[in-house]
Design an enzyme around this catalytic site. Sequence first.
Site, PDB file in Angstrom:
ATOM      1  CB  SER A  69      -0.763  -0.114   1.391  1.00  0.00           C
ATOM      2  OG  SER A  69      -1.333   1.036   1.535  1.00  0.00           O
ATOM      3  CE1 TYR A  82      -4.708  -2.536   4.834  1.00  0.00           C
ATOM      4  CE2 TYR A  82      -3.821  -0.219   4.699  1.00  0.00           C
ATOM      5  CZ  TYR A  82      -4.386  -1.445   4.016  1.00  0.00           C
ATOM      6  OH  TYR A  82      -4.544  -1.409   2.766  1.00  0.00           O
TER       7      TYR A  82
HETATM    8  N1  LIG Z   1      -8.406  -0.292  -1.938  1.00  0.00           N
HETATM    9  C1  LIG Z   1      -7.603   0.468  -1.687  1.00  0.00           C
HETATM   10  O1  LIG Z   1      -7.590   1.665  -1.607  1.00  0.00           O
HETATM   11  C2  LIG Z   1      -6.319  -0.069  -1.229  1.00  0.00           C
HETATM   12  C3  LIG Z   1      -5.151   0.628  -1.209  1.00  0.00           C
HETATM   13  C4  LIG Z   1      -4.026   0.127  -0.959  1.00  0.00           C
HETATM   14  C5  LIG Z   1      -3.748  -1.192  -0.794  1.00  0.00           C
HETATM   15  N2  LIG Z   1      -4.900  -1.998  -0.801  1.00  0.00           N
HETATM   16  C6  LIG Z   1      -4.711  -3.401  -0.629  1.00  0.00           C
HETATM   17  O2  LIG Z   1      -5.126  -4.030  -1.742  1.00  0.00           O
HETATM   18  C7  LIG Z   1      -5.350  -5.508  -1.442  1.00  0.00           C
HETATM   19  C8  LIG Z   1      -6.713  -5.801  -1.844  1.00  0.00           C
HETATM   20  O3  LIG Z   1      -7.825  -4.994  -1.311  1.00  0.00           O
HETATM   21  P1  LIG Z   1      -9.190  -4.512  -1.900  1.00  0.00           P
HETATM   22  O4  LIG Z   1      -9.185  -2.973  -1.957  1.00  0.00           O
HETATM   23  O5  LIG Z   1      -9.571  -5.187  -3.305  1.00  0.00           O
HETATM   24  O6  LIG Z   1     -10.041  -4.795  -0.880  1.00  0.00           O
HETATM   25  P2  LIG Z   1     -11.230  -5.773  -0.906  1.00  0.00           P
HETATM   26  O7  LIG Z   1     -11.995  -6.024   0.666  1.00  0.00           O
HETATM   27  O8  LIG Z   1     -12.390  -5.425  -1.855  1.00  0.00           O
HETATM   28  O9  LIG Z   1     -10.758  -7.169  -1.059  1.00  0.00           O
HETATM   29  C9  LIG Z   1     -10.100  -8.006  -0.130  1.00  0.00           C
HETATM   30  C10 LIG Z   1     -10.037  -9.347  -0.695  1.00  0.00           C
HETATM   31  O10 LIG Z   1      -9.419 -10.337   0.514  1.00  0.00           O
HETATM   32  C11 LIG Z   1      -9.936 -11.428   0.736  1.00  0.00           C
HETATM   33  N3  LIG Z   1      -9.610 -11.691   2.064  1.00  0.00           N
HETATM   34  C12 LIG Z   1      -9.687 -10.983   3.375  1.00  0.00           C
HETATM   35  N4  LIG Z   1      -9.544 -11.825   4.305  1.00  0.00           N
HETATM   36  C13 LIG Z   1      -9.009 -13.092   3.872  1.00  0.00           C
HETATM   37  C14 LIG Z   1      -8.654 -14.206   4.444  1.00  0.00           C
HETATM   38  N5  LIG Z   1      -8.477 -14.352   5.793  1.00  0.00           N
HETATM   39  N6  LIG Z   1      -8.386 -15.396   3.559  1.00  0.00           N
HETATM   40  C15 LIG Z   1      -8.528 -15.241   2.410  1.00  0.00           C
HETATM   41  N7  LIG Z   1      -9.071 -14.028   1.820  1.00  0.00           N
HETATM   42  C16 LIG Z   1      -9.184 -13.032   2.599  1.00  0.00           C
HETATM   43  C17 LIG Z   1     -11.366 -10.828   0.594  1.00  0.00           C
HETATM   44  O11 LIG Z   1     -12.540 -12.035   0.558  1.00  0.00           O
HETATM   45  C18 LIG Z   1     -11.340 -10.077  -0.670  1.00  0.00           C
HETATM   46  O12 LIG Z   1     -11.613 -10.878  -1.728  1.00  0.00           O
HETATM   47  C19 LIG Z   1      -5.275  -5.698   0.064  1.00  0.00           C
HETATM   48  O13 LIG Z   1      -3.832  -6.061   0.473  1.00  0.00           O
HETATM   49  C20 LIG Z   1      -5.422  -4.036   0.672  1.00  0.00           C
HETATM   50  O14 LIG Z   1      -4.770  -3.815   1.703  1.00  0.00           O
HETATM   51  C21 LIG Z   1      -5.988  -1.493  -1.395  1.00  0.00           C
END
Ligand SMILES: NC(=O)c1ccc[n+]([C@@H]2O[C@H](COP(=O)([O-])OP(=O)(O)OC[C@H]3O[C@@H](n4cnc5c(N)ncnc54)[C@H](O)[C@@H]3O)[C@@H](O)[C@H]2O)c1
Length: 192
Positions: A69, A82
């Site tokens: 991130s 986080y």
């Molecule tokens: N959306 C943002 O702005 C953003 C910014 C920086 C980083 N990220 C990172 O991107 C990645 C994806 O996040 P996102 O935004 O798509 O979030 P999201 O909540 O839309 O998706 C997260 C995914 O992780 C899966 N997950 C959660 N806990 C789990 C577990 N215990 N076992 C297996 N799967 C699990 C969920 O089922 C989901 O499919 C994450 O690592 C998040 O920290 C997101």
Amino acid sequence: MESTVAKFGGLNIVVNCAGIVHVGSLHDYSSDDWDQLMGVNVKGIFFALKHAFPHLRKNDRSYMVNVGSISSHVGQRSTPAYTTSKGAVLSLTQSIALDYAAIGLRCNCVSPGITDTPMLRQHLNTTPDPDETLRQRVRRVPMNRAMQPDEIARSILYLSCEDSAGVNGTSIVVDGGYLAAAEWDTADDLSE
Ligand SMILES: NC(=O)c1ccc[n+]([C@@H]2O[C@H](COP(=O)([O-])OP(=O)(O)OC[C@H]3O[C@@H](n4cnc5c(N)ncnc54)[C@H](O)[C@@H]3O)[C@@H](O)[C@H]2O)c1
């Protein structure tokens, strides 16, 4: 891992994307809140490497991409576990890159900025006016918009093949310029 190998006949690419966020002040966290977040965001990568390793070592070349991130690089308010976990994602990426280069594994990190996913929407929906909150947040982004998931995916793809040969133990930031800016409001006046 076993079902993936059974289905595809091998394992070359591991993408550790699963992540959760917990919003709150550190003094209000429970021990379980902390452990759950670290368990998913950090220990999940340890488990993935541990169980992928017997399969990855059979290949001449293999790839691991961890989703960090912008908070792998800077702090962020009200999400102490986080941001700590995402700092650890980058450190672990570097460790894996060093320790497993000898088996042909390259390990890198993609660090997304504000990205329009269910996680972001869930977070915005806790505010009185989610669309207005998003508009305000992206004023911090020089490109003045949220990233799209496919823009993150394309960087993951690049790091999962020989297009990125030689890239190892580093992070590609996909944030529309967020980390390049010292300003809180980067709205562009050239377009006016
Ligand atoms: N959306 C943002 O702005 C953003 C910014 C920086 C980083 N990220 C990172 O991107 C990645 C994806 O996040 P996102 O935004 O798509 O979030 P999201 O909540 O839309 O998706 C997260 C995914 O992780 C899966 N997950 C959660 N806990 C789990 C577990 N215990 N076992 C297996 N799967 C699990 C969920 O089922 C989901 O499919 C994450 O690592 C998040 O920290 C997101």
